[in-house]
Design an enzyme around this catalytic site. Structure first.
Site, PDB file in Angstrom:
ATOM      1  N   GLU A   1       0.798  -1.234   0.000  1.00 31.71           N
ATOM      2  CA  GLU A   1       0.000   0.000   0.000  1.00 31.71           C
ATOM      3  C   GLU A   1       0.826   1.277   0.000  1.00 31.71           C
ATOM      4  O   GLU A   1       0.430   2.272  -0.614  1.00 31.71           O
ATOM      5  CB  GLU A   1      -0.971   0.023   1.196  1.00 31.71           C
TER       6      GLU A   1
ATOM      7  N   HIS B   1     -11.804  -4.290   8.545  1.00 29.55           N
ATOM      8  CA  HIS B   1     -12.257  -4.170   7.152  1.00 29.55           C
ATOM      9  C   HIS B   1     -13.565  -3.392   7.054  1.00 29.55           C
ATOM     10  O   HIS B   1     -14.333  -3.592   6.118  1.00 29.55           O
ATOM     11  CB  HIS B   1     -12.484  -5.554   6.527  1.00 29.55           C
TER      12      HIS B   1
END
Ligand SMILES: Cc1ncc(C[n+]2csc(CCOP(=O)(O)OP(=O)(O)O)c2C)c(N)n1
Ligand SMILES: [Mg+2]
Lengths: 320, 327
Positions: free
Chosen positions: B62, B131
């Site tokens: 990321e 999440h």
């Protein structure tokens, strides 16, 4: 590409310019004329000059907190640099960046960086642009030994390798990250070994030998331009000054510093040029005089320049 | 005007396709966005259309996704990077907050970073605490970032196109529960500008400002409230930065009441910002009752379905809060 006599003299002059510029900055830091911090490049001049001589004007660099040398080697205007350091409107960033953020994107300097390792993924991004636009350029990505232990180093070198990005990763190993010696921050002795795990060539070079650095970067850059991917080059050198404005240097000995000063990259290159009779004593004096003049001009320009008006405070948070 | 029915997912895909066709500098990168089509299928099929050069599958990294997007934006491209779940923007946060957001200002206005970071936020899928977050509040706090949160296919399409054309780093927050929602949108190309809110329903008794999926819940609640004789005006800011405060102020002047609803934790959430800005405006004098916020509990999103629902405002919660304010 072989360097002719004039190229070599220009490189010498550039190294000396960095040295004298930094000495002036050191003076300004101690007087408080520069109000922020500053990280001096003295002792490491061969790396920036050798590396940047190996690329073209349209190529890119990403730099670090210790970035004045890269900036000068990339061809920066000393007036604008000094103005930025003094926080003036005429500086590269109109006084909003300072030492750690000098950038000149138009001439390929994508910027110094206040975050250790922060420029490494940005270099990959410039590499993507080059590849997608088929520009045949390269990016030189400078960072210190400390940055090699940042997570983003791993992500970036891996990405550059799997995508064959035209980036040359140049680690300036001065054996310390602030006070932290490489021998306590790394289990491996040779940092270039890290390259193997990304499947790219890893090279270790004497970071005080401007011509060796030039040769390695020429080779890495031509590989990159031929779409053969990145290279990791580790240049061993040493920073003569403390880490930044205030550093009691308790982590190293005076003797160690003295040893490295004997290996001064500028003296060494000067001797080479004198031995080869590319330079004469008179010429070195002339160069010294020109360099000092250019620094003095930069200082005068910066000191005469206005500070930015408070009207600019909230300008340029967003681009139009 | 000819229209076509699209899901939110398809609307996003159309925006990406149109912008990539329009401008060769636009490209996408992210984890599993190519052959897999992205974790939520947004980019499915784009690989076949545009090829691997422009639909780039990255390694699982990321920081370098965000950083490389920024570096290529700085040098002339218009990347659209995808972060698979909004929770993982934290891993690219240095590049987003310390680098991308600051470059234009820090470089004295002499360079810009036209990049979009698409990422799905929100709970409701049973994916639990790592999440399911709604982290837009973190981003709105950072000068230099724009933050966009569409609640329907029409807006998703038009706002994504505008975000791609914007010269700043834009974080484009999608919502997992919205991807399959459908709506008729014009067949013809259109844009929705950043910084323009929309009145999703007109009303006279209460202004309800809702973000993202809460707009859908608020609209359902408003139907029921109408039957009880309560007329709710629903405003969707659509972009949080820049925020179209004007529209909210005008509505409050008309209804004299304001309820703000979002999914993110209440503490430090964007609702507090809207509340303060309205209080500091001349709309304050028009308020009959104090402004109220209805938002997520100050907890990580739990897993068990009942708990998960209980953590964020549902339609019933909106009904209750609205009745209280008007009653
Ligand atoms: C992410 C991050 N952590 C810590 C710092 C504080 N800091 C600035 S420079 C530095 C040492 C960097 O060492 P190195 O990368 O070897 O570069 P050098 O200073 O030796 O040139 C540290 C710890 C920082 N700027 N960024
Ligand atoms: Mg170091």
């Amino acid at each position: 590409m072989t360097l002719n006599k004039n190229d070599l003299i220009r490189m010498y002059k550039q190294m000396l310019t960095i040295r004298r510029f930094e000495e002036k900055v050191a003076e300004f830091l101690s007087q408080g004329t520069i109000h922020g911090t500053g990280h001096l490049y003295i002792g490491e001049e061969a790396i920036a000059v050798g590396a940047c001589r190996a690329i073209e004007n349209e190529d890119y660099i990403t730099s670090t907190h210790r970035g004045h040398g890269h900036c000068i080697a990339k061809g920066a205007d000393l007036n604008k640099m000094m103005s930025e350091l003094l926080g003036k409107e005429t500086g590269y960033c109109r006084g909003k960046g300072g030492s750690m953020h000098i950038a000149d994107v138009e001439t390929g300097n994508l910027g110094a960086n206040g975050v250790v390792g922060g420029g490494i993924p940005i270099a990959c991004g410039a590499g993507i642009t080059i590849k997608m636009k088929k520009l045949k350029r390269v990016v030189l990505c400078f960072f210190g030994d400390g940055a090699v232990n940042q997570g983003v180093f791993h992500e970036s070198l891996n990405l550059a390798s799997v995508w064959d990005l035209p980036v040359v990763f140049i680690c300036e190993n001065n054996f310390y990250a602030m006070s932290t010696a490489t021998k306590i921050a790394f289990k491996i002795k040779d940092l270039s070994l890290r390259a193997a795990s990304y499947g790219m060539p890893g090279v270790k070079v004497d970071g005080n030998d401007v011509l060796k650095i030039y040769e390695e970067v020429i080779e890495a850059a031509s590989r990159a331009r031929e779409d053969k991917g990145p290279t990791f080059i580790v240049c061993d050198s040493y920073r003569w000054k403390g880490h930044s404005r205030s550093d009691a240097e308790r982590y190293r000995t005076k003797k160690e510093v003295m040893e490295w000063k004997k290996r001064c990259p500028i003296e060494r290159f000067k001797k080479y040029l004198l031995d080869k009779r590319y330079l004469t004593r008179e010429m070195t004096e002339q160069i010294e005089w020109e360099v000092n003049l250019s620094i003095q001009e930069a200082v005068d320009f910066a000191q005469k320049s206005p500070f930015p008006s408070l009207k600019t405070l909230e300008q340029d948070v967003y681009a139009n | 005007m000819p229209t076509v029915e699209l899901t939110y997912r398809e609307a996003l895909r159309r925006a990406l396709r149109e912008e990539m066709a329009r401008d060769e500098n636009v490209y996408m990168m992210g984890e599993d966005i190519a052959i897999y089509g992205g974790a939520f299928g947004v980019s499915l099929g784009l690989l076949e259309e545009f090829g691997p050069e422009r639909i780039k599958d990255t390694p699982l990294s990321e920081s370098v996704i965000v950083g490389a997007a920024l570096g290529s934006a700085l040098t002339g491209m218009r990347p659209v990077a995808e972060i698979m779940f909004m929770d993982f923007i934290t891993i690219g946060m240095d590049q987003l907050i310390n680098q991308a957001a600051k470059i234009h200002y820090m470089y004295g206005g002499k360079a810009c970073v036209p990049m979009v970071l698409r990422t799905p936020g929100g709970s409701g899928t049973g994916a639990a605490a790592q999440h399911s977050q709604s982290l837009e509040g973190l981003l709105c706090h950072i000068p230099g970032l724009k933050v966009v949160m569409p609640s329907c296919p029409y807006d998703a399409l038009g706002l994504l196109k505008s975000s791609i054309r914007d010269n700043n780093p834009v974080v484009f927050v999608e919502h997992k529960l919205l991807y399959s929602g459908r709506e008729l949108v014009p067949e013809k190309e259109y844009l929705v500008p950043l910084g323009k809110s929309e009145v999703k329903r007109e009303g006279t008794d209460l202004t309800l400002v809702a973000l993202s999926v809460m707009v859908v819940r608020a609209l359902k609640a408003a139907d029921k409230l109408a039957q009880e004789g309560i007329s709710v005006e629903i405003i969707d800011p659509r972009t949080l930065v820049p925020l179209d405060l004007e529209a909210i102020i005008n509505s409050v002047k008309k209804t004299h009441r304001l309820l703000i609803v979002h999914e993110a934790c209440k503490r430090g959430g964007f609702g507090a910002e809207i509340l303060s800005q309205v209080e500091e405006s001349d709309a304050f004098d028009y308020l009959d009752v104090p402004i109220r916020r209805l938002a997520g509990s100050n907890i990580p999103i739990p897993y068990s379905p009942g708990l998960e629902k209980g953590a964020v405002p549902q339609e019933d919660d909106i009904l209750g809060a609205a009745r209280k304010l008007v009653g």
